[in-house]
Enzyme design. Structure first.
Site, PDB file in Angstrom:
ATOM      1  N   LYS A  75       0.807  -1.228   0.000  1.00 40.14           N
ATOM      2  CA  LYS A  75       0.000   0.000   0.000  1.00 40.14           C
ATOM      3  C   LYS A  75       0.840   1.279   0.000  1.00 40.14           C
ATOM      4  CE  LYS A  75      -4.151  -1.778   2.246  1.00 40.14           C
ATOM      5  NZ  LYS A  75      -5.140  -1.599   3.310  1.00 40.14           N
ATOM      6  N   ASP A 111      -9.917   2.978   2.013  1.00 40.05           N
ATOM      7  CA  ASP A 111     -10.029   2.348   3.335  1.00 40.05           C
ATOM      8  C   ASP A 111     -10.709   3.286   4.339  1.00 40.05           C
ATOM      9  OD1 ASP A 111      -8.926  -0.188   2.951  1.00 40.05           O
ATOM     10  OD2 ASP A 111      -6.882   0.537   3.215  1.00 40.05           O
ATOM     11  N   GLY A 139      -0.341   1.712   9.279  1.00 48.38           N
ATOM     12  CA  GLY A 139      -0.923   2.271   8.058  1.00 48.38           C
ATOM     13  C   GLY A 139      -2.398   2.597   8.192  1.00 48.38           C
ATOM     14  N   GLY A 256     -15.200  -4.463  11.862  1.00 50.46           N
ATOM     15  CA  GLY A 256     -14.589  -3.981  10.616  1.00 50.46           C
ATOM     16  C   GLY A 256     -15.209  -4.502   9.333  1.00 50.46           C
TER      17      GLY A 256
HETATM   18  P1  NAP Z   1       0.371  -2.116  10.758  1.00 48.20           P
HETATM   19  O1  NAP Z   1       0.739  -1.018   9.838  1.00 48.20           O
HETATM   20  O2  NAP Z   1       1.297  -3.261  10.923  1.00 48.20           O
HETATM   21  O3  NAP Z   1       0.106  -1.452  12.224  1.00 48.20           O
HETATM   22  C1  NAP Z   1      -0.239  -2.244  13.320  1.00 48.20           C
HETATM   23  C2  NAP Z   1      -0.252  -1.400  14.606  1.00 48.20           C
HETATM   24  O4  NAP Z   1      -0.654  -2.278  15.663  1.00 48.20           O
HETATM   25  C3  NAP Z   1       1.089  -0.803  14.988  1.00 48.20           C
HETATM   26  O5  NAP Z   1       0.928   0.502  15.438  1.00 48.20           O
HETATM   27  C4  NAP Z   1       1.565  -1.715  16.107  1.00 48.20           C
HETATM   28  O6  NAP Z   1       2.293  -1.036  17.133  1.00 48.20           O
HETATM   29  C5  NAP Z   1       0.271  -2.172  16.729  1.00 48.20           C
HETATM   30  N1  NAP Z   1       0.483  -3.494  17.346  1.00 48.20           N
HETATM   31  C6  NAP Z   1       0.739  -4.661  16.714  1.00 48.20           C
HETATM   32  N2  NAP Z   1       0.904  -5.643  17.605  1.00 48.20           N
HETATM   33  C7  NAP Z   1       0.763  -5.073  18.841  1.00 48.20           C
HETATM   34  C8  NAP Z   1       0.836  -5.570  20.175  1.00 48.20           C
HETATM   35  N3  NAP Z   1       1.084  -6.856  20.423  1.00 48.20           N
HETATM   36  N4  NAP Z   1       0.619  -4.707  21.207  1.00 48.20           N
HETATM   37  C9  NAP Z   1       0.372  -3.404  20.963  1.00 48.20           C
HETATM   38  N5  NAP Z   1       0.308  -2.875  19.721  1.00 48.20           N
HETATM   39  C10 NAP Z   1       0.490  -3.694  18.669  1.00 48.20           C
HETATM   40  O7  NAP Z   1      -1.029  -2.780  10.367  1.00 48.20           O
HETATM   41  P2  NAP Z   1      -2.241  -2.119   9.529  1.00 48.20           P
HETATM   42  O8  NAP Z   1      -2.006  -2.327   8.078  1.00 48.20           O
HETATM   43  O9  NAP Z   1      -2.498  -0.749  10.034  1.00 48.20           O
HETATM   44  O10 NAP Z   1      -3.455  -3.109   9.924  1.00 48.20           O
HETATM   45  C11 NAP Z   1      -3.908  -3.162  11.249  1.00 48.20           C
HETATM   46  C12 NAP Z   1      -5.179  -4.000  11.368  1.00 48.20           C
HETATM   47  O11 NAP Z   1      -6.226  -3.416  10.602  1.00 48.20           O
HETATM   48  C13 NAP Z   1      -5.057  -5.439  10.850  1.00 48.20           C
HETATM   49  O12 NAP Z   1      -5.676  -6.281  11.795  1.00 48.20           O
HETATM   50  C14 NAP Z   1      -5.824  -5.416   9.547  1.00 48.20           C
HETATM   51  O13 NAP Z   1      -6.363  -6.686   9.235  1.00 48.20           O
HETATM   52  C15 NAP Z   1      -6.908  -4.414   9.875  1.00 48.20           C
HETATM   53  N6  NAP Z   1      -7.522  -3.755   8.688  1.00 48.20           N
HETATM   54  C16 NAP Z   1      -8.873  -3.894   8.508  1.00 48.20           C
HETATM   55  C17 NAP Z   1      -9.483  -3.287   7.421  1.00 48.20           C
HETATM   56  C18 NAP Z   1     -10.967  -3.441   7.184  1.00 48.20           C
HETATM   57  O14 NAP Z   1     -11.430  -3.161   6.061  1.00 48.20           O
HETATM   58  N7  NAP Z   1     -11.738  -3.801   8.185  1.00 48.20           N
HETATM   59  C19 NAP Z   1      -8.711  -2.515   6.508  1.00 48.20           C
HETATM   60  C20 NAP Z   1      -7.330  -2.381   6.748  1.00 48.20           C
HETATM   61  C21 NAP Z   1      -6.742  -3.018   7.851  1.00 48.20           C
HETATM   62  P3  NAP Z   1       3.817  -0.565  16.954  1.00 48.20           P
HETATM   63  O15 NAP Z   1       3.746   0.713  16.194  1.00 48.20           O
HETATM   64  O16 NAP Z   1       4.286  -0.416  18.344  1.00 48.20           O
HETATM   65  O17 NAP Z   1       4.521  -1.661  16.194  1.00 48.20           O
END
Ligand code: NAP
Length: 290
Positions: A75, A111, A139, A256
């Site tokens: 992305k 999104d 992201g 979601g």
């Molecule tokens: P990402 O860029 O990897 O960001 C994940 C965030 O979660 C980071 O800030 C990370 O913290 C935090 N995190 C991960 N593990 C953690 C833990 N054990 N304890 C505390 N914080 C934690 O991921 P993303 O692309 O934003 O996606 C995040 C979620 O959104 C996923 O579950 C994805 O499936 C979902 N999503 C859903 C939709 C929908 O249409 N419903 C669309 C997009 C994404 P740090 O900064 O400290 O590493």
């Protein structure tokens, strides 16, 4: 399952690039929209690794697809291979939808608009004038934070495990918008206070997502107030541990799934120029849950 679909020389192609891609619900979602609208277009998953992104984008451009979705891990990286990017997507730093227009590849982010449409649909309210706390600073958090700022939230708290990443998003917002935005450490007393005072809490971390369903991003003795709206971007399971706890305490909860469906519908509208009637969102939700 669309076993009877006929592909002809006129059938248009759309798709999604990402890795892994096998578990994506997008092919079902988009092929279901085309079927219901009677549009001769197929949506195909393409598994593209990080080192093949540029070749894949060139190939899709040459093959003259109508457009495509972009998912993990491309992305952000795709931006440098596109000809034009919407202003919103530039601020969000991420593109999830590409359309070929007049020979150019144009990038959009649906999104966050999908989140907003789902939020309004489910809660019958908006983020305007509200205090919003976002848990996570990845992201998705950045895209939602930009959209929520654009929609006029009065205060935005980015609450994250890694403070520096929350500060990056807060800086982008404070440099571009007039809303008050702060970055706070998850599990700190300031973080807990901001979450307790928020009108809306949004979880953007993967904590609680299948198969790790016993996790949640707040401690299990966190006290919500009934007026709070809790939105979890996770859709599998439909009710995360966080949502269950919030529901037990009388909050309005949203998962979601609606966000997933609306981001897809909005991408479809960009590709076709058509307006997908709202009634299809429910039909599509039933198809995906079947
Ligand atoms: P990402 O860029 O990897 O960001 C994940 C965030 O979660 C980071 O800030 C990370 O913290 C935090 N995190 C991960 N593990 C953690 C833990 N054990 N304890 C505390 N914080 C934690 O991921 P993303 O692309 O934003 O996606 C995040 C979620 O959104 C996923 O579950 C994805 O499936 C979902 N999503 C859903 C939709 C929908 O249409 N419903 C669309 C997009 C994404 P740090 O900064 O400290 O590493």
């Amino acid at each position: 399952m669309e076993s009877q679909r006929t592909i002809t020389g006129k059938t248009k192609i759309i798709g999604v690039i990402g890795s892994p891609i096998e578990h994506s619900m997008s092919p079902q979602l988009h092929n279901s929209i085309s079927k219901q609208l009677g549009i001769d277009m197929v949506y195909v998953p393409f598994c593209v690794e990080e080192n093949e992104l540029q070749d894949a984008v060139r190939g899709l451009k040459a093959l003259n697809v109508v457009g495509f979705n972009v998912t993990i891990p491309h992305k952000e990286n795709i931006i440098k291979y596109l000809d034009e990017i919407s202003q919103e997507a530039i601020l969000m730093g991420a593109v999830n939808t590409v359309k070929k227009t007049d020979g150019k590849l144009c990038g959009y982010n649906t999104d966050a608009s999908g989140f907003m449409k789902s939020f309004t649909n489910q809660t019958k309210t908006t983020v305007s004038g509200k205090k919003v706390a976002i848990i996570g600073a990845g992201g998705t958090a950045r895209s939602l934070a930009v959209k929520i700022a654009l929609e006029g939230a009065c205060e935005i708290s980015i609450v994250n495990r890694t403070l520096g990443k929350a500060e990056n998003i807060a800086n982008i917002l404070n440099n571009n918008f007039t809303n008050f935005t702060q970055a706070l450490l998850l599990y700190s007393s300031e973080g807990v206070t901001a979450l307790s005072k928020a009108d809306i809490i949004i979880n953007t971390t993967p904590l609680g997502m299948y198969p790790n369903i016993d996790f949640m991003p707040l401690s299990s003795d966190f006290t919500f107030s009934k007026q709070q709206i809790i939105f979890d971007v996770i859709y599998n399971p439909k009710k995360t541990k966080l949502l269950k706890l919030a529901e037990e305490q009388g909050c309005t909860i949203v998962n979601g799934l609606g966000m997933l469906i609306f981001q897809g519908i909005l991408a479809y509208e960009i590709w076709t120029g058509l307006e997908v009637p709202n009634i299809f969102a429910n039909k599509i939700q039933n198809t995906l849950l079947a």
